[in-house]
Design a protein around this motif. Structure first.
Motif, PDB file in Angstrom:
ATOM      1  N   ARG A 340      35.085  91.561  38.762  1.00  0.00           N
ATOM      2  CA  ARG A 340      34.112  90.677  39.304  1.00  0.00           C
ATOM      3  C   ARG A 340      33.053  90.076  38.334  1.00  0.00           C
ATOM      4  O   ARG A 340      32.633  88.877  38.692  1.00  0.00           O
ATOM      5  N   TRP A 341      32.667  90.706  37.455  1.00  0.00           N
ATOM      6  CA  TRP A 341      31.485  90.540  36.507  1.00  0.00           C
ATOM      7  C   TRP A 341      32.310  90.242  35.170  1.00  0.00           C
ATOM      8  O   TRP A 341      33.131  91.259  34.632  1.00  0.00           O
ATOM      9  N   SER A 342      31.769  89.259  34.458  1.00  0.00           N
ATOM     10  CA  SER A 342      32.503  89.002  33.044  1.00  0.00           C
ATOM     11  C   SER A 342      32.026  90.145  32.223  1.00  0.00           C
ATOM     12  O   SER A 342      31.049  90.766  32.166  1.00  0.00           O
ATOM     13  N   THR A 343      32.853  90.421  31.163  1.00  0.00           N
ATOM     14  CA  THR A 343      32.616  91.250  30.044  1.00  0.00           C
ATOM     15  C   THR A 343      31.341  90.899  29.243  1.00  0.00           C
ATOM     16  O   THR A 343      30.649  91.657  28.881  1.00  0.00           O
ATOM     17  N   PHE A 344      31.438  89.630  29.287  1.00  0.00           N
ATOM     18  CA  PHE A 344      29.872  89.091  28.373  1.00  0.00           C
ATOM     19  C   PHE A 344      28.715  89.295  29.333  1.00  0.00           C
ATOM     20  O   PHE A 344      27.635  89.596  28.642  1.00  0.00           O
ATOM     21  N   LEU A 345      28.817  89.284  30.469  1.00  0.00           N
ATOM     22  CA  LEU A 345      27.508  89.600  31.427  1.00  0.00           C
ATOM     23  C   LEU A 345      27.159  91.007  31.374  1.00  0.00           C
ATOM     24  O   LEU A 345      26.182  91.386  31.221  1.00  0.00           O
ATOM     25  N   LEU A 346      28.295  91.875  31.429  1.00  0.00           N
ATOM     26  CA  LEU A 346      28.037  93.302  31.448  1.00  0.00           C
ATOM     27  C   LEU A 346      27.280  93.907  30.112  1.00  0.00           C
ATOM     28  O   LEU A 346      26.558  94.715  29.907  1.00  0.00           O
ATOM     29  N   GLY A 347      27.961  93.014  29.025  1.00  0.00           N
ATOM     30  CA  GLY A 347      27.535  93.454  27.540  1.00  0.00           C
ATOM     31  C   GLY A 347      25.843  93.051  27.282  1.00  0.00           C
ATOM     32  O   GLY A 347      25.306  93.922  26.656  1.00  0.00           O
ATOM     33  N   GLY A 348      25.745  91.795  27.724  1.00  0.00           N
ATOM     34  CA  GLY A 348      24.134  91.482  27.535  1.00  0.00           C
ATOM     35  C   GLY A 348      23.316  92.374  28.340  1.00  0.00           C
ATOM     36  O   GLY A 348      22.384  92.825  28.058  1.00  0.00           O
TER      37      GLY A 348
END
Length: 388
Positions: A340-348
């Motif tokens: 649902r949420w991108s890995t990039f968004l979660l990491g930031g």
């Protein structure tokens, strides 16, 4: 002003991962990548203002240090002038990714991305959980004649020593990059190409006749795989396996060339290549805003890419760890639940939360298990008989 511990911890970590860089180069690379994550931009002014606020150093001083990072030696001040050679970052970047990878297969995607009519970047990335980490690149002037194959072959060769002899490596490439020369160079490295071919090519299965590749998967739902030869022209003729499939929702069939035996490969693996396109979006409009740069010098841009690659690596390292925890691998045929949420968004978000709470924003890579090949493709002669 108190010491900004997150910044200095990150600088120490970067210095330990890039032993071939000078102490100053490693520190500025760490600062630049840290500032990109903080500013959500790679713009010099934005990164400088954020780093100045965190470190207590004057904005002008920070800005000059960052400018020195991507400038050539003859444009720098002082006697001990050194310029960053981007190639020395390639091995450490891939080694960082593989340090938490385990012994599973690695997929490298190769693809170009352009900055308007100014620059073209030939990028090699390790695909990971819906995105990709740039690990090698060459920046060229845009719209100028010249072969790309020598660049691709050089970049992949620079990464070879970081990959153990027992690890399976797949190199994924899109239409327009396919060539017998590049295919053979990848195989010579001990790796397996998954090279998408254009529809105008022909293929001759063992014991069969030359057939236009699209006719081997002529309709939605069609599957084909066989050993044979691709490309009718003798100078380009290639012994390989063709994996063809046409899934619903796609305008054209996938025509994938590989060195693997037909029963040990799957055209569906090629779908991982799209993750490099997601990483280009993060480097541009959805992340470091590289599309706004006014750079025109390929060498300066190549040095800036080192900071963007490192910022991407850090973000995906944290985000991938969260994604792995939220989407545990499922034994069911359907696999894990959709992302649902991108890995990039979660990491930031994880890095920001760590800065606020005082936690250590570090993690490790958790690659997804490599899928087994499907066993439903028709044998070569049966598939050919079904073509009307």
């Amino acid at each position: 002003m108190p010491r900004p511990d997150p910044l200095y911890r990150w600088a120490d970590r970067v210095a330990s991962r890039f032993p071939t860089l000078s102490r100053c180069q490693a520190r500025v690379l760490a600062w630049y990548s840290f500032g990109m994550v903080a500013a959500r931009s790679g713009g010099l002014d934005r990164v400088s203002v954020h780093l100045a606020a965190l470190s207590g150093v004057a904005v002008g001083t920070v800005r000059q240090r960052l400018r020195e990072f991507y400038r050539p030696a003859h444009s720098k001040r002082g006697r001990r002038r050194r310029e960053l050679t981007p190639e020395v970052c390639f091995g450490p970047l891939l080694a960082w990714v593989l340090s938490g990878w385990g012994d599973g297969p690695l997929a490298l995607a190769i693809d170009p991305t352009s900055l308007g009519d100014r620059l073209t970047v030939l990028c090699v990335s390790a695909v990971y959980r819906g995105c990709a980490v740039p690990v090698a690149w060459a920046v060229l002037p845009a719209n100028q004649p010249g072969a790309w194959n020598p660049h691709w072959i050089r970049l992949l060769g620079l990464l070879r020593e970081q990959v153990g002899p027992d690890r399976r490596v797949f190199v994924l490439s899109d239409r327009g990059i396919e060539s017998s020369e590049l295919f053979r160079a990848i195989v010579a490295l001990g790796w397996s190409p998954l090279m998408r071919a254009k529809a105008r090519g022909c293929f001759r299965p063992e014991g069969g006749d030359w057939t236009p590749m699209p006719e081997l998967a002529p309709r939605h739902g069609a599957r084909f795989r066989a050993r044979g030869q691709a490309f009718k022209e003798k100078s380009a003729r290639l012994d390989c396996t063709l994996l063809a499939r046409w899934d619903a929702g796609h305008a054209d069939p996938w025509l994938i060339l590989t060195d693997l035996p037909p029963d040990e490969a799957d055209a569906a693996w090629y779908s991982l290549r799209t993750w490099i396109e997601c990483s280009f979006k993060k480097i541009k409009s959805d992340g470091w805003q590289w599309q706004k740069t006014r750079m025109t010098d390929p060498q300066r841009a190549a040095r800036l890419w080192a900071a963007m690659a490192l910022a991407t690596l850090w973000t995906l390292e944290l985000g991938g760890q969260i994604d792995a925890a939220r989407r545990p691998e499922s034994p069911s045929p359907a696999g894990p639940k959709p992302r649902r949420w991108s890995t990039f968004l979660l990491g930031g978000a994880a890095i920001l939360a760590a800065w606020i709470t005082g936690a250590d924003p570090s993690g490790r890579f958790h690659p997804q298990p490599w899928p087994a090949p499907e066993r439903d493709a028709a044998p070569p002669h049966e598939a050919l008989m079904k073509i009307d």
